[in-house]
Design a protein around this motif. Structure first.
Motif, PDB file in Angstrom:
ATOM      1  N   GLU A 237       0.827  -1.209   0.000  1.00 29.88           N
ATOM      2  CA  GLU A 237       0.000   0.000   0.000  1.00 29.88           C
ATOM      3  C   GLU A 237       0.864   1.263   0.000  1.00 29.88           C
ATOM      4  O   GLU A 237       0.601   2.203  -0.758  1.00 29.88           O
ATOM      5  CB  GLU A 237      -0.918   0.018   1.218  1.00 29.88           C
ATOM      6  CG  GLU A 237      -1.826   1.245   1.252  1.00 29.88           C
ATOM      7  CD  GLU A 237      -2.765   1.254   2.449  1.00 29.88           C
ATOM      8  OE1 GLU A 237      -3.500   2.250   2.599  1.00 29.88           O
ATOM      9  OE2 GLU A 237      -2.757   0.284   3.228  1.00 29.88           O
ATOM     10  N   ILE A 238       1.908   1.284   0.845  1.00 29.90           N
ATOM     11  CA  ILE A 238       2.776   2.459   0.898  1.00 29.90           C
ATOM     12  C   ILE A 238       3.469   2.688  -0.435  1.00 29.90           C
ATOM     13  O   ILE A 238       3.503   3.808  -0.965  1.00 29.90           O
ATOM     14  CB  ILE A 238       3.810   2.306   2.027  1.00 29.90           C
ATOM     15  CG1 ILE A 238       3.149   2.537   3.390  1.00 29.90           C
ATOM     16  CG2 ILE A 238       4.972   3.281   1.847  1.00 29.90           C
ATOM     17  CD1 ILE A 238       4.083   2.403   4.559  1.00 29.90           C
ATOM     18  N   VAL A 239       4.015   1.624  -1.013  1.00 30.72           N
ATOM     19  CA  VAL A 239       4.775   1.772  -2.251  1.00 30.72           C
ATOM     20  C   VAL A 239       3.865   2.108  -3.425  1.00 30.72           C
ATOM     21  O   VAL A 239       4.179   2.973  -4.256  1.00 30.72           O
ATOM     22  CB  VAL A 239       5.599   0.498  -2.534  1.00 30.72           C
ATOM     23  CG1 VAL A 239       6.288   0.594  -3.891  1.00 30.72           C
ATOM     24  CG2 VAL A 239       6.630   0.281  -1.431  1.00 30.72           C
ATOM     25  N   GLU A 240       2.710   1.447  -3.514  1.00 31.98           N
ATOM     26  CA  GLU A 240       1.800   1.710  -4.623  1.00 31.98           C
ATOM     27  C   GLU A 240       1.252   3.131  -4.578  1.00 31.98           C
ATOM     28  O   GLU A 240       1.158   3.806  -5.611  1.00 31.98           O
ATOM     29  CB  GLU A 240       0.650   0.705  -4.605  1.00 31.98           C
ATOM     30  CG  GLU A 240       1.059  -0.693  -5.036  1.00 31.98           C
ATOM     31  CD  GLU A 240      -0.058  -1.709  -4.828  1.00 31.98           C
ATOM     32  OE1 GLU A 240      -1.194  -1.288  -4.523  1.00 31.98           O
ATOM     33  OE2 GLU A 240       0.220  -2.910  -4.978  1.00 31.98           O
ATOM     34  N   GLU A 241       0.902   3.600  -3.391  1.00 28.17           N
ATOM     35  CA  GLU A 241       0.386   4.967  -3.282  1.00 28.17           C
ATOM     36  C   GLU A 241       1.449   5.975  -3.672  1.00 28.17           C
ATOM     37  O   GLU A 241       1.169   6.957  -4.379  1.00 28.17           O
ATOM     38  CB  GLU A 241      -0.107   5.233  -1.866  1.00 28.17           C
ATOM     39  CG  GLU A 241      -0.776   6.588  -1.710  1.00 28.17           C
ATOM     40  CD  GLU A 241      -1.480   6.731  -0.373  1.00 28.17           C
ATOM     41  OE1 GLU A 241      -0.889   7.358   0.516  1.00 28.17           O
ATOM     42  OE2 GLU A 241      -2.605   6.215  -0.225  1.00 28.17           O
ATOM     43  N   ALA A 242       2.691   5.736  -3.239  1.00 21.53           N
ATOM     44  CA  ALA A 242       3.781   6.645  -3.599  1.00 21.53           C
ATOM     45  C   ALA A 242       4.044   6.615  -5.093  1.00 21.53           C
ATOM     46  O   ALA A 242       4.257   7.651  -5.732  1.00 21.53           O
ATOM     47  CB  ALA A 242       5.050   6.274  -2.835  1.00 21.53           C
ATOM     48  N   SER A 243       4.001   5.412  -5.682  1.00 23.85           N
ATOM     49  CA  SER A 243       4.253   5.275  -7.120  1.00 23.85           C
ATOM     50  C   SER A 243       3.158   5.934  -7.940  1.00 23.85           C
ATOM     51  O   SER A 243       3.427   6.640  -8.915  1.00 23.85           O
ATOM     52  CB  SER A 243       4.360   3.793  -7.476  1.00 23.85           C
ATOM     53  OG  SER A 243       4.601   3.630  -8.857  1.00 23.85           O
ATOM     54  N   ASP A 244       1.907   5.731  -7.527  1.00 23.06           N
ATOM     55  CA  ASP A 244       0.786   6.330  -8.262  1.00 23.06           C
ATOM     56  C   ASP A 244       0.851   7.850  -8.205  1.00 23.06           C
ATOM     57  O   ASP A 244       0.643   8.535  -9.213  1.00 23.06           O
ATOM     58  CB  ASP A 244      -0.553   5.850  -7.683  1.00 23.06           C
ATOM     59  CG  ASP A 244      -0.809   4.375  -7.967  1.00 23.06           C
ATOM     60  OD1 ASP A 244      -0.111   3.816  -8.831  1.00 23.06           O
ATOM     61  OD2 ASP A 244      -1.697   3.794  -7.319  1.00 23.06           O
ATOM     62  N   GLY A 245       1.139   8.387  -7.017  1.00 23.34           N
ATOM     63  CA  GLY A 245       1.230   9.836  -6.881  1.00 23.34           C
ATOM     64  C   GLY A 245       2.363  10.415  -7.698  1.00 23.34           C
ATOM     65  O   GLY A 245       2.211  11.452  -8.361  1.00 23.34           O
ATOM     66  N   ALA A 246       3.519   9.749  -7.675  1.00 21.16           N
ATOM     67  CA  ALA A 246       4.672  10.232  -8.438  1.00 21.16           C
ATOM     68  C   ALA A 246       4.412  10.156  -9.933  1.00 21.16           C
ATOM     69  O   ALA A 246       4.757  11.074 -10.682  1.00 21.16           O
ATOM     70  CB  ALA A 246       5.910   9.410  -8.080  1.00 21.16           C
ATOM     71  N   SER A 247       3.791   9.068 -10.375  1.00 21.51           N
ATOM     72  CA  SER A 247       3.509   8.908 -11.801  1.00 21.51           C
ATOM     73  C   SER A 247       2.527   9.957 -12.292  1.00 21.51           C
ATOM     74  O   SER A 247       2.678  10.515 -13.380  1.00 21.51           O
ATOM     75  CB  SER A 247       2.954   7.505 -12.076  1.00 21.51           C
ATOM     76  OG  SER A 247       3.916   6.522 -11.753  1.00 21.51           O
ATOM     77  N   ALA A 248       1.501  10.237 -11.481  1.00 22.98           N
ATOM     78  CA  ALA A 248       0.497  11.222 -11.887  1.00 22.98           C
ATOM     79  C   ALA A 248       1.123  12.610 -12.000  1.00 22.98           C
ATOM     80  O   ALA A 248       0.911  13.323 -12.989  1.00 22.98           O
ATOM     81  CB  ALA A 248      -0.645  11.246 -10.874  1.00 22.98           C
ATOM     82  N   ALA A 249       1.906  12.985 -10.986  1.00 20.14           N
ATOM     83  CA  ALA A 249       2.537  14.316 -11.015  1.00 20.14           C
ATOM     84  C   ALA A 249       3.539  14.421 -12.159  1.00 20.14           C
ATOM     85  O   ALA A 249       3.570  15.422 -12.889  1.00 20.14           O
ATOM     86  CB  ALA A 249       3.223  14.596  -9.683  1.00 20.14           C
ATOM     87  N   SER A 250       4.354  13.376 -12.345  1.00 22.77           N
ATOM     88  CA  SER A 250       5.359  13.412 -13.400  1.00 22.77           C
ATOM     89  C   SER A 250       4.712  13.365 -14.776  1.00 22.77           C
ATOM     90  O   SER A 250       5.215  13.962 -15.732  1.00 22.77           O
ATOM     91  CB  SER A 250       6.338  12.242 -13.245  1.00 22.77           C
ATOM     92  OG  SER A 250       7.048  12.362 -12.040  1.00 22.77           O
ATOM     93  N   GLY A 251       3.593  12.645 -14.874  1.00 21.23           N
ATOM     94  CA  GLY A 251       2.899  12.569 -16.159  1.00 21.23           C
ATOM     95  C   GLY A 251       2.402  13.925 -16.609  1.00 21.23           C
ATOM     96  O   GLY A 251       2.525  14.295 -17.782  1.00 21.23           O
ATOM     97  N   GLU A 252       1.851  14.691 -15.674  1.00 22.71           N
ATOM     98  CA  GLU A 252       1.386  16.037 -16.012  1.00 22.71           C
ATOM     99  C   GLU A 252       2.560  16.923 -16.423  1.00 22.71           C
ATOM    100  O   GLU A 252       2.489  17.659 -17.417  1.00 22.71           O
ATOM    101  CB  GLU A 252       0.664  16.647 -14.812  1.00 22.71           C
ATOM    102  CG  GLU A 252      -0.644  15.935 -14.443  1.00 22.71           C
ATOM    103  CD  GLU A 252      -1.257  16.492 -13.172  1.00 22.71           C
ATOM    104  OE1 GLU A 252      -0.703  17.484 -12.637  1.00 22.71           O
ATOM    105  OE2 GLU A 252      -2.279  15.943 -12.719  1.00 22.71           O
ATOM    106  N   ASP A 253       3.646  16.848 -15.643  1.00 24.83           N
ATOM    107  CA  ASP A 253       4.822  17.653 -15.976  1.00 24.83           C
ATOM    108  C   ASP A 253       5.399  17.244 -17.333  1.00 24.83           C
ATOM    109  O   ASP A 253       5.816  18.092 -18.124  1.00 24.83           O
ATOM    110  CB  ASP A 253       5.895  17.489 -14.901  1.00 24.83           C
ATOM    111  CG  ASP A 253       5.472  18.093 -13.568  1.00 24.83           C
ATOM    112  OD1 ASP A 253       4.488  18.856 -13.549  1.00 24.83           O
ATOM    113  OD2 ASP A 253       6.127  17.775 -12.556  1.00 24.83           O
ATOM    114  N   ALA A 254       5.445  15.930 -17.593  1.00 24.06           N
ATOM    115  CA  ALA A 254       6.029  15.424 -18.831  1.00 24.06           C
ATOM    116  C   ALA A 254       5.227  15.881 -20.045  1.00 24.06           C
ATOM    117  O   ALA A 254       5.803  16.239 -21.085  1.00 24.06           O
ATOM    118  CB  ALA A 254       6.110  13.896 -18.794  1.00 24.06           C
TER     119      ALA A 254
END
Length: 389
Positions: A237-254
């Motif tokens: 749960e900790i890793v998936e939530e961190a990964s999802d949040g990072a991917s979403a933020a980076s996706g918008e920036d990318a």
């Protein structure tokens, strides 16, 4: 008003910086700010930069002149701020900074370079800065920040004047949230305490219910670790939530960065195939955003581990009978249950396990494997004895 108003609980540091900004005899050209997360290292560096550029020579750091204003909002032409989202600050960026340090200021009194994550300088990048840190041009100032002196190689820290910041008092952080952000008093005190005086995290907790909810889930983990399956589920749960949040933020920036690159290169964003030169730029951009996403994931996991450690810390303090305020004052019943389930030695071992996991993440360990190993080590004694039986 002063540029130092938000540097709370650091009166000694403010006095040092004020004196240096107003007295050439007290001035040094390379500075290193250290202190725990949330102590205000970057705030101190920016405030000092504003004071050095301030147009009020009798009282530098007025916070009202154009020079102070442009430094604080990040638009002053003679102040460069480096804050990387990547794991390491690379040597090519360090060489760019060394070249920038050699140029004369265009508008202000000083050419100022602020490196907010100096602990992320790898050895090659640090070597590229050594000469300019030791002998900067007469009107150039370096302001570096890092958590501790030990986070920088000795050749860098030996060339800088050291300014150490401490953890600000919870009350001071709460008062800042009330005064600056208009946060209601009880919420401000909760957020300041739960954030362990980290101003940025305290503001997020005070203004974002989702952040408070995530923290409650993390602080509830210790009592949930009743089996191997529960430990693995908590890690996932900790890793998936961190990964999802990072991917979403980076996706918008990318997406925004990709559109800007195509615009600058005059390429057609609707084209199915781009020319080779454009594809090379896009590949480089993709690699950069992957590094940013990894860094964001690690930072989010590290923040969760800090919250997790606070529960074991509170249980240890409670069990010792020390008259120290709990970080998790709103969850004292679950802290008491944890103190009954684990003795002082076991609580200390739990804190050591969390510290070890944080170190392994910094060393680029695979996040899921690192957190799974930690959670298994944190399973409650009855669960471990049951597994052996």
């Amino acid at each position: 008003m002063s540029v130092f108003d938000e540097l709370i609980g650091q009166e000694r540091v403010v006095a040092t910086l004020r004196r240096a900004a107003s007295d050439p005899a007290a001035m040094t050209h390379s500075w290193l700010f250290t202190g725990p997360p949330g102590s205000g290292r970057s705030v101190a560096a920016r405030a000092f930069a504003a004071a050095l550029q301030c147009e009020q020579s009798q009282s530098p750091g007025c916070g009202q002149c154009p020079a102070c204003h442009t430094v604080l909002i990040g638009s002053h032409p003679d102040v460069t701020v480096v804050a990387t989202n990547e794991t390491f600050l690379r040597v090519d960026r360090a060489r760019e900074l060394a070249l920038a340090a050699a140029t004369r200021p265009a508008a202000g009194r000083w050419r100022i370079l602020i490196v907010e994550d100096a602990d992320r300088l790898n050895e090659q990048a640090a070597d590229a800065l050594l000469k300019t840190l030791e002998e900067p041009p007469p009107r150039t100032v370096w302001l570096l920040s890092a958590p501790t002196l030990d986070d920088l190689i000795v050749t860098v820290r030996s060339r800088c004047r050291h300014v150490r910041l401490g953890t600000p008092p919870v009350q001071a952080v709460a008062e800042l949230l009330i005064r600056r952000d208009g946060i209601e008093a009880s919420m401000a005190h909760y957020a300041a305490r739960a954030a362990q005086s980290h101003v940025g995290i305290a503001k997020r907790l005070a203004t974002d219910e989702a952040a408070r909810s995530r923290r409650r889930r993390v602080t509830g983990i210790p009592l949930s670790l009743t089996s191997l399956g529960a430990a693995l589920a908590a890690a996932a749960e900790i890793v998936e939530e961190a990964s999802d949040g990072a991917s979403a933020a980076s996706g918008e920036d990318a997406a925004q960065a990709r559109a800007e690159v195509l615009r600058q290169l005059g390429a057609d964003p609707a084209a199915r195939t781009q020319p080779p030169a454009v594809r090379a730029h896009l590949r480089q951009l993709d690699e950069e955003h992957k590094r940013v996403a990894r860094r964001r994931q690690h930072d989010t996991i590290d923040a969760a581990l800090t919250d997790l450690a606070s529960v074991y810390r509170d249980a240890l303090v409670l069990g010792s009978g020390a008259d120290v305020e709990a970080v998790n004052a709103g969850e004292l019943e679950q802290v008491r249950q944890l103190a009954r389930a684990l003795g002082p030695e076991e609580l200390l071992l739990a804190l050591e396990s969390i510290t070890l996991a944080r170190g392994r993440l910094v060393a680029n360990g695979a996040p899921l494997l690192v957190i799974e190993a930690m959670m298994i080590g944190l399973t409650l004694p009855r669960a471990r004895s049951g597994a052996r039986g």
